[in-house]
Motif scaffolding. Structure first.
Motif, PDB file in Angstrom:
ATOM      1  N   MET A  34     -33.223 -38.233   7.271  1.00  0.00           N
ATOM      2  CA  MET A  34     -33.679 -37.574   8.468  1.00  0.00           C
ATOM      3  C   MET A  34     -35.203 -37.470   8.508  1.00  0.00           C
ATOM      4  O   MET A  34     -35.767 -37.496   9.576  1.00  0.00           O
ATOM      5  N   THR A  35     -35.820 -37.325   7.338  1.00  0.00           N
ATOM      6  CA  THR A  35     -37.279 -37.189   7.338  1.00  0.00           C
ATOM      7  C   THR A  35     -37.965 -38.495   7.719  1.00  0.00           C
ATOM      8  O   THR A  35     -39.123 -38.485   8.102  1.00  0.00           O
ATOM      9  N   GLY A  36     -37.262 -39.606   7.626  1.00  0.00           N
ATOM     10  CA  GLY A  36     -37.852 -40.881   8.025  1.00  0.00           C
ATOM     11  C   GLY A  36     -38.096 -40.976   9.517  1.00  0.00           C
ATOM     12  O   GLY A  36     -38.914 -41.764   9.976  1.00  0.00           O
ATOM     13  N   LEU A  37     -37.401 -40.157  10.300  1.00  0.00           N
ATOM     14  CA  LEU A  37     -37.567 -40.173  11.747  1.00  0.00           C
ATOM     15  C   LEU A  37     -38.720 -39.304  12.223  1.00  0.00           C
ATOM     16  O   LEU A  37     -39.141 -39.410  13.367  1.00  0.00           O
ATOM     17  N   ILE A  38     -39.246 -38.446  11.360  1.00  0.00           N
ATOM     18  CA  ILE A  38     -40.344 -37.545  11.721  1.00  0.00           C
ATOM     19  C   ILE A  38     -41.622 -38.081  11.087  1.00  0.00           C
ATOM     20  O   ILE A  38     -41.730 -38.170   9.866  1.00  0.00           O
ATOM     21  N   MET A  39     -42.586 -38.419  11.926  1.00  0.00           N
ATOM     22  CA  MET A  39     -43.801 -39.064  11.413  1.00  0.00           C
ATOM     23  C   MET A  39     -44.598 -38.171  10.471  1.00  0.00           C
ATOM     24  O   MET A  39     -45.227 -38.662   9.538  1.00  0.00           O
ATOM     25  N   ALA A  40     -44.561 -36.858  10.661  1.00  0.00           N
ATOM     26  CA  ALA A  40     -45.353 -35.958   9.828  1.00  0.00           C
ATOM     27  C   ALA A  40     -44.815 -35.857   8.397  1.00  0.00           C
ATOM     28  O   ALA A  40     -45.541 -35.443   7.497  1.00  0.00           O
ATOM     29  N   THR A  41     -43.575 -36.244   8.188  1.00  0.00           N
ATOM     30  CA  THR A  41     -42.979 -36.138   6.851  1.00  0.00           C
ATOM     31  C   THR A  41     -42.818 -37.508   6.198  1.00  0.00           C
ATOM     32  O   THR A  41     -41.914 -37.708   5.393  1.00  0.00           O
ATOM     33  N   HIS A  42     -43.721 -38.406   6.489  1.00  0.00           N
ATOM     34  CA  HIS A  42     -43.593 -39.771   5.981  1.00  0.00           C
ATOM     35  C   HIS A  42     -43.673 -39.843   4.460  1.00  0.00           C
ATOM     36  O   HIS A  42     -42.999 -40.654   3.835  1.00  0.00           O
ATOM     37  N   ALA A  43     -44.478 -38.987   3.835  1.00  0.00           N
ATOM     38  CA  ALA A  43     -44.600 -39.031   2.375  1.00  0.00           C
ATOM     39  C   ALA A  43     -43.288 -38.597   1.717  1.00  0.00           C
ATOM     40  O   ALA A  43     -42.830 -39.224   0.752  1.00  0.00           O
TER      41      ALA A  43
END
Length: 62
Positions: A1-10
């Motif tokens: 799911m975090t892959g879809l949010i640009m701010a959580t790319h790391a």
């Protein structure tokens, strides 16, 4: 799911990489076809999450 949010790319990059490697190890250690058929979707999901995280900025925040 975090892959879809640009701010959580790391987070997506690191978690996806770890999940991919753990999935490959689980695939290596699995004994039955049923286990393998359940592991493959996890490996694919981890790879996609890592790829999206890398595409949105990579392994390090900034």
């Amino acid at each position: 799911m975090t892959g879809l949010i640009m701010a959580t790319h790391a987070v997506a990059s690191w978690v996806g990489l770890v999940g991919f490697l753990v999935g490959l190890y689980a695939q290596y250690r699995s004994e039955t076809t049923a286990e393998r058929s359940l592991i493959i979707p996890g490996i694919i999901g981890s790879f996609v999450g890592a790829a999206l995280g890398i595409a949105h900025g990579g392994f390090f925040p900034g």
